[in-house]
Design a protein around this motif. Structure first.
Motif, PDB file in Angstrom:
ATOM      1  N   UNK A  47     -10.752  -7.034  -3.744  1.00 39.90           N
ATOM      2  CA  UNK A  47      -9.618  -7.924  -3.180  1.00 39.90           C
ATOM      3  C   UNK A  47      -8.407  -7.617  -3.738  1.00 39.90           C
ATOM      4  N   UNK A  48      -8.269  -7.249  -5.099  1.00 41.80           N
ATOM      5  CA  UNK A  48      -7.076  -6.749  -5.539  1.00 41.80           C
ATOM      6  C   UNK A  48      -6.330  -5.714  -4.900  1.00 41.80           C
ATOM      7  N   UNK A  49      -7.039  -4.632  -4.492  1.00 45.60           N
ATOM      8  CA  UNK A  49      -6.719  -3.536  -3.526  1.00 45.60           C
ATOM      9  C   UNK A  49      -6.247  -3.926  -2.193  1.00 45.60           C
ATOM     10  N   UNK A  50      -6.854  -4.849  -1.842  1.00 47.18           N
ATOM     11  CA  UNK A  50      -6.533  -5.458  -0.284  1.00 47.18           C
ATOM     12  C   UNK A  50      -5.240  -6.053  -0.192  1.00 47.18           C
ATOM     13  N   UNK A  51      -5.092  -6.871  -1.400  1.00 48.73           N
ATOM     14  CA  UNK A  51      -3.980  -7.679  -1.449  1.00 48.73           C
ATOM     15  C   UNK A  51      -2.777  -6.746  -1.583  1.00 48.73           C
ATOM     16  N   UNK A  52      -2.884  -5.579  -2.363  1.00 46.53           N
ATOM     17  CA  UNK A  52      -1.703  -4.588  -2.659  1.00 46.53           C
ATOM     18  C   UNK A  52      -1.341  -3.939  -1.166  1.00 46.53           C
ATOM     19  N   UNK A  53      -2.426  -3.495  -0.496  1.00 43.94           N
ATOM     20  CA  UNK A  53      -2.290  -2.729   0.605  1.00 43.94           C
ATOM     21  C   UNK A  53      -1.829  -3.525   1.822  1.00 43.94           C
ATOM     22  N   UNK A  54      -2.031  -4.762   2.022  1.00 39.84           N
ATOM     23  CA  UNK A  54      -1.156  -5.385   2.915  1.00 39.84           C
ATOM     24  C   UNK A  54       0.154  -5.818   2.592  1.00 39.84           C
ATOM     25  N   UNK A  55       0.367  -6.354   1.417  1.00 36.87           N
ATOM     26  CA  UNK A  55       1.851  -6.389   0.990  1.00 36.87           C
ATOM     27  C   UNK A  55       2.685  -4.959   0.985  1.00 36.87           C
ATOM     28  N   UNK A  56       1.970  -4.034   0.554  1.00 38.29           N
ATOM     29  CA  UNK A  56       2.956  -2.797   0.715  1.00 38.29           C
ATOM     30  C   UNK A  56       3.039  -2.187   2.273  1.00 38.29           C
ATOM     31  N   UNK A  57       2.229  -2.370   3.084  1.00 41.27           N
ATOM     32  CA  UNK A  57       2.368  -1.998   4.504  1.00 41.27           C
ATOM     33  C   UNK A  57       3.418  -3.234   5.138  1.00 41.27           C
ATOM     34  N   UNK A  58       3.267  -4.390   4.839  1.00 41.08           N
ATOM     35  CA  UNK A  58       4.258  -5.349   5.155  1.00 41.08           C
ATOM     36  C   UNK A  58       5.839  -4.901   4.728  1.00 41.08           C
ATOM     37  N   UNK A  59       5.793  -4.444   3.547  1.00 43.02           N
ATOM     38  CA  UNK A  59       6.964  -4.172   3.026  1.00 43.02           C
ATOM     39  C   UNK A  59       7.742  -2.998   3.887  1.00 43.02           C
ATOM     40  N   UNK A  60       6.595  -2.114   4.183  1.00 45.71           N
ATOM     41  CA  UNK A  60       6.983  -0.622   5.004  1.00 45.71           C
ATOM     42  C   UNK A  60       7.342  -1.090   6.360  1.00 45.71           C
ATOM     43  N   UNK A  61       7.020  -2.486   6.661  1.00 44.39           N
ATOM     44  CA  UNK A  61       7.307  -2.991   7.996  1.00 44.39           C
ATOM     45  C   UNK A  61       6.505  -2.093   9.084  1.00 44.39           C
ATOM     46  N   UNK A  62       5.123  -1.984   8.737  1.00 46.66           N
ATOM     47  CA  UNK A  62       4.072  -1.487   9.347  1.00 46.66           C
ATOM     48  C   UNK A  62       3.371  -2.533  10.317  1.00 46.66           C
ATOM     49  N   UNK A  63       2.977  -2.602  11.385  1.00 50.36           N
ATOM     50  CA  UNK A  63       2.358  -3.587  12.226  1.00 50.36           C
ATOM     51  C   UNK A  63       0.870  -3.893  11.969  1.00 50.36           C
ATOM     52  N   UNK A  64       0.650  -4.135  10.573  1.00 49.92           N
ATOM     53  CA  UNK A  64      -0.937  -4.314  10.318  1.00 49.92           C
ATOM     54  C   UNK A  64      -1.204  -5.777  10.591  1.00 49.92           C
ATOM     55  N   UNK A  65      -2.586  -5.714  11.375  1.00 48.29           N
ATOM     56  CA  UNK A  65      -3.066  -7.062  12.240  1.00 48.29           C
ATOM     57  C   UNK A  65      -4.163  -7.436  11.288  1.00 48.29           C
ATOM     58  N   UNK A  66      -4.713  -6.585  10.491  1.00 49.37           N
ATOM     59  CA  UNK A  66      -5.970  -7.029   9.785  1.00 49.37           C
ATOM     60  C   UNK A  66      -6.345  -6.007   8.782  1.00 49.37           C
ATOM     61  N   UNK A  67      -7.220  -6.268   8.014  1.00 48.83           N
ATOM     62  CA  UNK A  67      -7.707  -5.398   6.817  1.00 48.83           C
ATOM     63  C   UNK A  67      -9.141  -5.811   6.259  1.00 48.83           C
ATOM     64  N   UNK A  68     -10.042  -4.861   6.213  1.00 46.72           N
ATOM     65  CA  UNK A  68     -11.452  -5.115   5.539  1.00 46.72           C
ATOM     66  C   UNK A  68     -11.648  -4.236   4.502  1.00 46.72           C
ATOM     67  N   UNK A  69     -11.967  -4.438   3.428  1.00 44.38           N
ATOM     68  CA  UNK A  69     -12.360  -3.273   2.321  1.00 44.38           C
ATOM     69  C   UNK A  69     -13.482  -3.149   2.075  1.00 44.38           C
ATOM     70  N   UNK A  70     -14.534  -2.350   2.560  1.00 49.18           N
ATOM     71  CA  UNK A  70     -15.685  -2.270   2.053  1.00 49.18           C
ATOM     72  C   UNK A  70     -16.059  -1.621   0.772  1.00 49.18           C
ATOM     73  N   UNK A  71     -16.928  -2.001  -0.173  1.00 49.52           N
ATOM     74  CA  UNK A  71     -16.935  -1.286  -1.423  1.00 49.52           C
ATOM     75  C   UNK A  71     -18.290  -1.100  -1.834  1.00 49.52           C
ATOM     76  N   UNK A  72     -18.843   0.076  -2.572  1.00 49.26           N
ATOM     77  CA  UNK A  72     -20.191   0.222  -3.003  1.00 49.26           C
ATOM     78  C   UNK A  72     -19.922   0.810  -4.196  1.00 49.26           C
ATOM     79  N   UNK A  73     -20.807   0.504  -5.318  1.00 51.92           N
ATOM     80  CA  UNK A  73     -20.968   0.952  -6.632  1.00 51.92           C
ATOM     81  C   UNK A  73     -22.277   1.612  -6.844  1.00 51.92           C
ATOM     82  N   UNK A  74     -22.282   2.328  -7.813  1.00 49.40           N
ATOM     83  CA  UNK A  74     -23.373   2.964  -8.435  1.00 49.40           C
ATOM     84  C   UNK A  74     -23.413   2.908  -9.924  1.00 49.40           C
TER      85      UNK A  74
END
Length: 135
Positions: A47-74
């Motif tokens: 959730x933290x990195x998803x928030x960052x990536x959307x915000x950064x891409x919007x500031x870069x004026x990139x046409x982001x329409x959606x984002x999913x972040x899949x995460x796995x841990x060992x």
């Protein structure tokens, strides 16, 4: 001055707990019938990195329409059973530049995402991959 954050976890019954932050409307069920605290930690990183990536891409004026972040841990076998490896896979929807997507993810992982930084400080290896889905 520090930013103090407060919350509470209340035992409900058996091994079920309800957690709520003082300033938030929603609560989360932990344990039986809910999510384990270690799984919640992974979701916090995603959730933290998803928030960052959307915000950064919007500031870069990139046409982001959606984002999913899949995460796995060992996790380690021995106690405390902290994560030793975490992998994030970003699915970026829209006609986003591959170079800018990579840069946004790097900025999140290397500079902005506090949750990811906590996991890295515990010694976990955090890796990522991404794909751009042009609908």
């Amino acid at each position: 001055m520090t930013d103090e954050v407060r919350g509470r976890v209340k035992w409900v019954e058996n091994m079920q707990f309800v957690g709520k932050m003082d300033t938030d409307q929603c609560a989360i069920i932990l344990g039986d019938g809910g999510i384990s605290p270690m799984k919640l930690l992974l979701l916090s990183v995603a959730g933290c990195t998803a928030y960052d990536v959307v915000m950064i891409l919007q500031k870069m004026r990139e046409p982001i329409e959606g984002l999913e972040v899949e995460i796995s841990g060992e996790r380690r076998e021995e106690h405390p059973r902290i994560y030793k490896k975490v992998h994030l896979h970003y699915k970026i929807h829209g006609d986003v530049s591959e170079e800018k997507a990579k840069r946004a993810i790097e900025l999140s992982q290397d500079k902005y995402c506090s949750a990811s930084a906590h996991v890295k400080l515990s010694g976990a290896e955090v890796t990522y991959s991404f794909e751009i889905i042009r609908d």
